[in-house]
Every structure is written in structure tokens, then in C-alpha cells.
Design a protein around this motif. Structure first.
Motif, PDB file in Angstrom:
ATOM      1  N   PRO A  57      48.971  20.044  20.251  1.00 21.71           N
ATOM      2  CA  PRO A  57      48.395  19.236  19.310  1.00 21.71           C
ATOM      3  C   PRO A  57      46.744  19.495  19.398  1.00 21.71           C
ATOM      4  O   PRO A  57      46.286  19.266  20.302  1.00 21.71           O
ATOM      5  CB  PRO A  57      48.700  17.805  19.440  1.00 21.71           C
ATOM      6  CG  PRO A  57      50.057  17.785  20.291  1.00 21.71           C
ATOM      7  CD  PRO A  57      49.892  19.120  21.144  1.00 21.71           C
ATOM      8  N   PRO A  58      46.011  19.522  18.326  1.00 19.93           N
ATOM      9  CA  PRO A  58      44.441  19.914  18.303  1.00 19.93           C
ATOM     10  C   PRO A  58      43.820  18.550  18.996  1.00 19.93           C
ATOM     11  O   PRO A  58      42.661  18.800  19.749  1.00 19.93           O
ATOM     12  CB  PRO A  58      44.324  19.885  16.803  1.00 19.93           C
ATOM     13  CG  PRO A  58      45.403  20.372  16.113  1.00 19.93           C
ATOM     14  CD  PRO A  58      46.694  19.903  16.853  1.00 19.93           C
ATOM     15  N   SER A  59      44.198  17.388  18.830  1.00 20.67           N
ATOM     16  CA  SER A  59      43.746  16.271  19.326  1.00 20.67           C
ATOM     17  C   SER A  59      43.548  16.331  21.067  1.00 20.67           C
ATOM     18  O   SER A  59      42.629  15.806  21.592  1.00 20.67           O
ATOM     19  CB  SER A  59      44.488  14.894  19.337  1.00 20.67           C
ATOM     20  OG  SER A  59      45.900  15.108  19.752  1.00 20.67           O
ATOM     21  N   THR A  60      44.624  17.272  21.562  1.00 22.32           N
ATOM     22  CA  THR A  60      44.475  17.230  23.012  1.00 22.32           C
ATOM     23  C   THR A  60      43.343  18.382  23.234  1.00 22.32           C
ATOM     24  O   THR A  60      43.231  18.371  24.552  1.00 22.32           O
ATOM     25  CB  THR A  60      45.833  17.824  23.573  1.00 22.32           C
ATOM     26  OG1 THR A  60      46.329  18.987  23.160  1.00 22.32           O
ATOM     27  CG2 THR A  60      46.750  16.699  23.253  1.00 22.32           C
ATOM     28  N   LEU A  61      42.727  18.749  22.339  1.00 29.69           N
ATOM     29  CA  LEU A  61      41.452  19.668  22.755  1.00 29.69           C
ATOM     30  C   LEU A  61      40.274  18.886  23.645  1.00 29.69           C
ATOM     31  O   LEU A  61      39.518  19.629  24.143  1.00 29.69           O
ATOM     32  CB  LEU A  61      41.048  20.499  21.719  1.00 29.69           C
ATOM     33  CG  LEU A  61      41.880  21.505  21.068  1.00 29.69           C
ATOM     34  CD1 LEU A  61      41.437  22.203  19.694  1.00 29.69           C
ATOM     35  CD2 LEU A  61      41.721  22.702  22.033  1.00 29.69           C
ATOM     36  N   ALA A  62      40.408  17.584  23.208  1.00 31.49           N
ATOM     37  CA  ALA A  62      39.312  16.696  23.968  1.00 31.49           C
ATOM     38  C   ALA A  62      39.712  16.862  25.274  1.00 31.49           C
ATOM     39  O   ALA A  62      38.759  16.841  26.272  1.00 31.49           O
ATOM     40  CB  ALA A  62      39.284  15.418  23.226  1.00 31.49           C
ATOM     41  N   LEU A  63      40.872  16.639  25.830  1.00 37.15           N
ATOM     42  CA  LEU A  63      41.472  16.745  27.144  1.00 37.15           C
ATOM     43  C   LEU A  63      40.960  17.935  28.011  1.00 37.15           C
ATOM     44  O   LEU A  63      40.406  18.220  29.053  1.00 37.15           O
ATOM     45  CB  LEU A  63      42.720  16.364  27.488  1.00 37.15           C
ATOM     46  CG  LEU A  63      42.978  14.877  26.894  1.00 37.15           C
ATOM     47  CD1 LEU A  63      44.801  14.746  27.157  1.00 37.15           C
ATOM     48  CD2 LEU A  63      42.178  13.959  27.181  1.00 37.15           C
ATOM     49  N   MET A  64      41.440  19.274  27.101  1.00 35.71           N
ATOM     50  CA  MET A  64      41.061  20.502  27.610  1.00 35.71           C
ATOM     51  C   MET A  64      39.553  20.579  27.786  1.00 35.71           C
ATOM     52  O   MET A  64      39.269  21.613  28.764  1.00 35.71           O
ATOM     53  CB  MET A  64      41.585  21.478  26.627  1.00 35.71           C
ATOM     54  CG  MET A  64      41.723  22.826  26.931  1.00 35.71           C
ATOM     55  SD  MET A  64      41.100  24.028  25.670  1.00 35.71           S
ATOM     56  CE  MET A  64      39.080  23.707  25.859  1.00 35.71           C
ATOM     57  N   THR A  65      38.955  20.355  26.877  1.00 37.47           N
ATOM     58  CA  THR A  65      37.545  20.551  26.976  1.00 37.47           C
ATOM     59  C   THR A  65      36.701  19.979  28.160  1.00 37.47           C
ATOM     60  O   THR A  65      35.855  20.076  28.629  1.00 37.47           O
ATOM     61  CB  THR A  65      36.704  20.147  25.786  1.00 37.47           C
ATOM     62  OG1 THR A  65      37.105  20.838  24.682  1.00 37.47           O
ATOM     63  CG2 THR A  65      35.180  20.458  25.674  1.00 37.47           C
ATOM     64  N   GLY A  66      37.208  18.424  28.303  1.00 38.38           N
ATOM     65  CA  GLY A  66      36.816  17.870  29.404  1.00 38.38           C
ATOM     66  C   GLY A  66      37.090  18.469  30.639  1.00 38.38           C
ATOM     67  O   GLY A  66      36.249  18.425  31.598  1.00 38.38           O
TER      68      GLY A  66
END
Length: 240
Positions: A68-77
Motif C-alpha cells: 500500500p502507498p501509505s506504507t511508503l512513510a515507513l519505508m522512507t523513515g
């Protein structure tokens, strides 16, 4: 490619305007500003940074089969954590805080803002290398508080490389390994938290990890768990 501009309002807004105008922005390209006068954080906060800090944005084009695109926040972190860790003294605690902040000794040192435009995710990142902005209701820090600030361009190159690696892992390995790695870089399970969900009263509890889809798990005083899908999260012992 990393493109640098002397000053702009917001690198996220610049990429948003390019996409809205029909320009194609490839993954791996970055827009970095020396000065940013209209930077934005989550929940509409102003987050303007000055010379010597990192202020930049890139894009991700989610495709079929991606998490899900929303998990890009975690990936970016994770990408920011990896890039920052090389410059943080070993005795200092560098933690991820859900959903998209990095803390150094409990004070915010970096933040992430994701926005969607034309099916593309714009990823904006701000890192306090040389100075921390004055945020009345937040404890903030910069790397310069602990020693010489790293060169901004060298940091930008390191971040672009770590972001590329994490993006590949996000796509190829899926969500479960990402969540395990994110939690290992976060503040410990059991850390007291204060959570302000939108439109609700403050919740107080302890960090209980992440759900299978990357949401925050909060253990309340009565032992029950609350899944938090959105909200402002503060360390209960930190200034707020």
C-alpha cells in the motif's frame, strides 16, 4: 539525479505543480532546496528550514503488486534512519516514531510528508543538519548540536542511495520484512506515548508495535490494545 535550487517555497509543492502540469518525473530524481520559505509538515504545521539543512523531495510511482502507498512513510523513515545513522554519535539514541518522524535523544531531527498527485506519491523530507527550527510545542534537535554538521550535498547523496535501496526492498520483499526492520529501529516496545487521533480525546498508553498493515498498536492502561490509523504521536516523557 539531484537538482538543487537556491530558494523555493516548498519542494513538495514544486513537484506537485510539475505533475499537475503534465511533466513526467522519474523515480530517482530529487529536488533539493538551499532555503525553503513555505515548508509544510503533517497536520498543516509550518516547517521552514534554513541553509545547511536538508530539504528535498522525490517521487514514487506505485504499481500493481506494490505494498500500500501509505506504507511508503515507513519505508522512507528507514531510508532516512540509515542515512542519518552514519553521522550520529554512537552514544546517542536515533529512533523512528510512527508514522514518519525521527528522534535524536527524544527530540525531532527529521520529518517526512507524503502527498499524492496524479497517481504518483511525492515524498518530502526535512532533516535538521545544521540547525533546528524553533517549534514551541516540540522538542527539536540538529546534528550540529552534537558535533560538526555534515555537508548537505554529501548527506543528500547518502539519502538518495539509501532511499533507492529501501524502495527496492519495499517492492521486492513486501511489507512484513519492512515492518520488522522499522520496529527494530523505533523506540522500544513499552515506550509511553500520547496519541491525538483526529477528532478524539488524547489517548495515553505504551507502544505495542505495529499491526500487519503498518498501523500503530497502543496498549492502554487496562491492558487492551488500540489500533491507531492516524494521529499525532508524542513520547509521553518528552516536551509537547
Amino acid at each position: 539525479m539531484i537538482r538543487t535550487v537556491e530558494e523555493t517555497g516548498s519542494t513538495n509543492a514544486d513537484l506537485m505543480a510539475m505533475l499537475s502540469g503534465g511533466e513526467y518525473l522519474p523515480e530517482g530524481d530529487w529536488l533539493v532546496a538551499n532555503r525553503q520559505s513555505a515548508g509544510r509538515g503533517r497536520l498543516g504545521r509550518v516547517w521552514n528550514d534554513g541553509a545547511g539543512n536538508f530539504m528535498g523531495s522525490t517521487v514514487v510511482r506505485p504499481g500493481p503488486g506494490d505494498p500500500p502507498p501509505s506504507t511508503l512513510a515507513l519505508m522512507t523513515g528507514l531510508a532516512v534512519h540509515e542515512a542519518l545513522a552514519a553521522f550520529v554519535p554512537q552514544a546517542r539514541a536515533l529512533w523512528l516514531k510512527w508514522p514518519n518522524d525521527l528522534l535524536l535523544d527524544g527530540a525531532k531531527i527529521a520529518g517526512i510528508l507524503l502527498e499524492m498527485a496524479a497517481g504518483t506519491v511525492i515524498v518530502g523530507i526535512g532533516v535538521n543538519l545544521a540547525a533546528a527550527p524553533d517549534i514551541p510545542d516540540r522538542a527539536v534537535a540538529s546534528l550540529a548540536d552534537y558535533g560538526p554538521a555534515p555537508d548537505r550535498d554529501a548527506f543528500a547523496a547518502a539519502l538518495a542511495a539509501s532511499f533507492d535501496r529501501e524502495l527496492h526492498r519495499w517492492r521486492s520483499a513486501g511489507l512484513a520484512p519492512l515492518l520488522r526492520r522499522w520496529q527494530s529501529a523505533a523506540h522500544p516496545v513499552g515506550t509511553p506515548l500520547r496519541v491525538l487521533p483526529p477528532g478524539e480525546d488524547v489517548l495515553e498508553g505504551r507502544f505495542a508495535g505495529l499491526s500487519q498493515d503498518g498501523n500503530l498498536l497502543l496498549e492502554l492502561a487496562d491492558g487492551t490494545q488500540r489500533t491507531v490509523h492516524a494521529g499525532d504521536v508524542l513520547l509521553a516523557s518528552a516536551p509537547h
